[in-house]
Design an enzyme around this catalytic site. Structure first.
Site, PDB file in Angstrom:
ATOM      1  N   CYS A 134       0.829  -1.203   0.000  1.00  0.00           N
ATOM      2  CA  CYS A 134       0.000   0.000   0.000  1.00  0.00           C
ATOM      3  C   CYS A 134       0.864   1.254   0.000  1.00  0.00           C
ATOM      4  O   CYS A 134       1.349   1.678   1.051  1.00  0.00           O
ATOM      5  CB  CYS A 134      -0.922  -0.008   1.218  1.00  0.00           C
ATOM      6  SG  CYS A 134      -1.889   1.488   1.346  1.00  0.00           S
ATOM      7  N   CYS A 137      -0.419   4.124   2.145  1.00  0.00           N
ATOM      8  CA  CYS A 137      -0.260   3.952   3.596  1.00  0.00           C
ATOM      9  C   CYS A 137       1.185   4.219   4.000  1.00  0.00           C
ATOM     10  O   CYS A 137       1.454   4.832   5.015  1.00  0.00           O
ATOM     11  CB  CYS A 137      -0.581   2.524   4.035  1.00  0.00           C
ATOM     12  SG  CYS A 137      -2.030   1.820   3.302  1.00  0.00           S
ATOM     13  N   ASP A 138       2.133   3.699   3.208  1.00  0.00           N
ATOM     14  CA  ASP A 138       3.521   3.647   3.666  1.00  0.00           C
ATOM     15  C   ASP A 138       4.471   4.543   2.880  1.00  0.00           C
ATOM     16  O   ASP A 138       5.638   4.665   3.246  1.00  0.00           O
ATOM     17  CB  ASP A 138       4.025   2.188   3.579  1.00  0.00           C
ATOM     18  CG  ASP A 138       3.178   1.261   4.443  1.00  0.00           C
ATOM     19  OD1 ASP A 138       2.709   1.727   5.492  1.00  0.00           O
ATOM     20  OD2 ASP A 138       2.984   0.099   4.070  1.00  0.00           O
TER      21      ASP A 138
END
Ligand code: NDP
Length: 307
Positions: A134, A137-138
């Site tokens: 992701c 997300c990261d």
């Protein structure tokens, strides 16, 4: 045991749309949000192709609006994951979080799909230490660093574009000699100065003392293999998704990839009163707007079934 008329499992566009329709039809639906409240759109960036948002909208904002719209009409939205089910007879029984049992006359399954991994032992070894599925997300952790994205579809191109805005360089590792993404995404990726596309290339493994420091790759052209390494700080998977249907496998017919089978043109499964909508039942399109449409269809089917 709590008894309801309509149970909706999942909180992506399909689940929430089903909740909007069934609550407006006075069916008092109960919706369980599942592992990822809001579904896959909460880990994407901008949604540019959902009708009604000419300037695009963030995936998270869109899902918050859908949640609010379903709640406004009285849908009972709850946290929880389906851990078991008994669909052998009506009312169908579903277990939430291994403890709460609910009996329902009808069920709409809208559990979506989850990211796939390559299956390399190194993906486990470096999970959270440089391996991610992701980018949104990261990606933040890789500012001014070098990363690789695996895949050649729209997701991979979208993740590569997102990361290219943060990282100093992005490798896109593509196993074939072409990208399967839409033309607009291909053009964006191939014209981006920070992105280098490595065609005909597969990943053999990762290396690094504690965190990912690089990847072992192999390029195959005309039957000839060339092995080489790249130095990277992050390794992102974007190679597609697996439908979240395992918990229903003893009762529902699924295709060879785990997508729940529905009668063509409907959301009906092989069990009367049980419907499947969105990515869990859609191997072809996998679009938010299609999922929302399927959620609507499932809700109307539930209404007709109950009356
Ligand atoms: P896709 O199935 O379209 O693409 C998966 C990619 O991963 C392919 O390039 C595939 O390669 C590659 N791949 C699969 N397995 C492996 C493996 N083991 N090793 C290396 N590469 C692998 O998935 P997406 O998630 O990209 O997209 C799913 C659907 O969602 C599509 O319909 C897409 O159009 C849509 N989508 C739309 C978006 C938008 O409109 N904004 C954004 C994101 C997705 P190969 O080509 O060789 O099979």
């Amino acid at each position: 045991m709590e008894a309801v008329r309509c149970l909706i499992i999942g909180s992506g566009p399909a689940g929430y749309t089903a909740a909007i329709y069934t609550s407006r039809a006075n069916l008092a639906p109960v919706l369980y949000e599942g592992i990822q409240p809001g579904g896959q759109l909460t880990i994407t960036t901008e949604v540019e192709n959902f009708p009604g948002y000419p300037n695009g909208i963030s995936g998270t904002a869109m899902m918050e609006e859908l949640h609010a719209q379903a709640a406004r009409f009285g849908a009972d939205i709850r946290r929880g994951i389906v851990t078991a089910c008994d669909l052998s007879k009506r009312p169908y029984k579903v277990t939430i979080d291994d403890k709460t049992e609910i009996a329902s006359e009808t069920i709409i399954i809208a559990t979506g799909a989850s990211a796939k991994f390559l299956g390399l032992p190194d993906e486990q070894k470096y999970a959270g230490l440089g391996v991610s599925a992701c980018a949104t997300c990261d990606g933040f952790f890789y500012r001014k660093k070098v990363v690789a994205v695996v895949g050649g579809g729209d997701s991979a191109c979208e993740e590569a574009m997102y990361l290219a805005g943060l990282a100093s360089k992005v490798y896109l590792i593509v196993r074939k000699d072409y990208l399967r993404a839409s033309q607009i995404m291909q053009d964006r990726v191939q014209n981006h100065p920070n992105i280098e596309v490595l065609f005909n290339t597969n990943t053999l493994g990762l290396f690094g003392e504690q965190f990912v420091e690089g990847a072992h790759l192999v390029r195959t052209i005309g039957g000839k293999e060339e092995k080489f390494d790249i130095a990277i700080d992050g390794f992102f998977l974007a190679i597609g998704h697996k439908p979240n249907s395992d918990v229903f496998k003893h009762y529902l017919e699924r295709d060879e990839n785990g997508y729940i089978k529905t009668t063509w043109g409907t959301t009906r499964t092989n069990i009367p009163g049980v419907y499947a909508a969105g990515d869990v039942a859609d191997p072809n399109y996998r679009q938010a707007v299609v999922a929302a449409g399927m959620g609507c269809v499932a809700a109307i089917e539930v209404e007709r079934f109950l009356s």
